[in-house]
Motif scaffolding. Structure first.
Motif, short mmCIF file in Angstrom:
data_model
loop_
_atom_site.label_atom_id
_atom_site.label_comp_id
_atom_site.label_asym_id
_atom_site.label_seq_id
_atom_site.Cartn_x
_atom_site.Cartn_y
_atom_site.Cartn_z
N UNK A 160 5.39 28.75 -5.62
CA UNK A 160 6.05 27.08 -5.02
C UNK A 160 6.83 27.43 -6.18
N UNK A 161 6.50 26.54 -7.44
CA UNK A 161 7.41 25.62 -8.07
C UNK A 161 8.01 26.69 -9.08
N UNK A 162 7.42 27.69 -9.42
CA UNK A 162 8.40 28.12 -10.66
C UNK A 162 10.00 29.11 -9.38
N UNK A 163 9.46 28.77 -8.13
CA UNK A 163 10.08 30.00 -7.27
C UNK A 163 11.50 28.22 -7.28
N UNK A 164 11.43 27.43 -7.68
CA UNK A 164 12.48 26.41 -7.58
C UNK A 164 12.07 26.00 -5.98
N UNK A 165 10.69 26.50 -5.05
CA UNK A 165 10.50 25.87 -3.83
C UNK A 165 10.14 23.86 -3.27
N UNK A 166 9.67 23.66 -2.61
CA UNK A 166 9.36 22.48 -1.78
C UNK A 166 8.14 22.43 -1.31
N UNK A 221 8.27 22.15 -9.44
CA UNK A 221 8.46 22.44 -7.50
C UNK A 221 8.57 20.87 -6.93
N UNK A 222 9.19 20.69 -6.06
CA UNK A 222 9.25 19.32 -5.45
C UNK A 222 8.44 19.36 -4.33
#
Length: 179
Positions: A27-33, A56-57
């Motif tokens: 999630x974080x590495x993909x730039x997702x929240x 990530x957010x």
């Protein structure tokens, strides 16, 4: 992508925390929240830590009676009046849903999103992450519901079963046109 994760707030052993950390990093590495129950305990904390550490957010939706366990330092935290409002807000804020291991609350949240999909009230992708075979029995029950005519839509239209975090993320990104 805002990824809602339904999961336990219990302290669990490595067979559950390892895949949860793996998915959190994706999630974080993909730039997702991460959109989640906002708790800073148990598996909820493991996932939130992993997402934050990977860049990530965090968007938490807690509930008044659990506000004392809400995670500090999130990008956004909403406090709902009750569990029904919490569920509604979690689903509203999500682009996709992942169901991880959990108890009755997680099962309640899972059946809510599947019921909405069944009736065509949402088209958000839903993944059931079957960590360590945790949901084998539920998967069998869903298949029986489909085989015996209890589901008006094919099970594959409602939920994708993933055995590993990487498969769950690949499905979500493909479903949302990211990959």
């Amino acid at each position: 992508m805002n990824i809602c994760v339904f999961l336990s707030a219990a302290d669990l052993d490595e067979r559950y925390t390892r895949p949860a950390r793996e998915f959190a990093k994706l999630i974080g590495k993909g730039g997702h929240t991460l959109v989640w129950g906002g708790s800073d305990v148990g598996l909820m904390k493991v996932v939130a830590d992993g997402v934050q550490e990977a860049g990530g957010r965090l968007l938490g939706v807690s509930v008044e009676f659990l506000a004392a366990k809400a995670r500090p330092g999130t990008d956004e935290m909403v406090i709902a009046r009750d569990l029904a409002e919490r569920k509604r807000l979690l689903l509203e804020k999500a682009d996709a849903v992942v169901i991880m291991v959990g108890g009755t609350g997680t099962l309640d949240e899972a059946t809510e999103i599947l019921e909405l999909k069944k009736h065509g009230h949402t088209d958000k992708p839903v993944v059931l992450l079957n960590t360590a075979g945790f949901y084998d029995g539920l998967k069998k029950q869903f298949r029986r519901m489909e085989d015996e005519g209890f589901l008006p839509r094919p099970l594959t239209d409602l939920v994708f079963f993933a055995e590993e975090p990487v498969g769950a993320m690949a499905y979500l990104e493909e479903s949302r046109g990211i990959a």
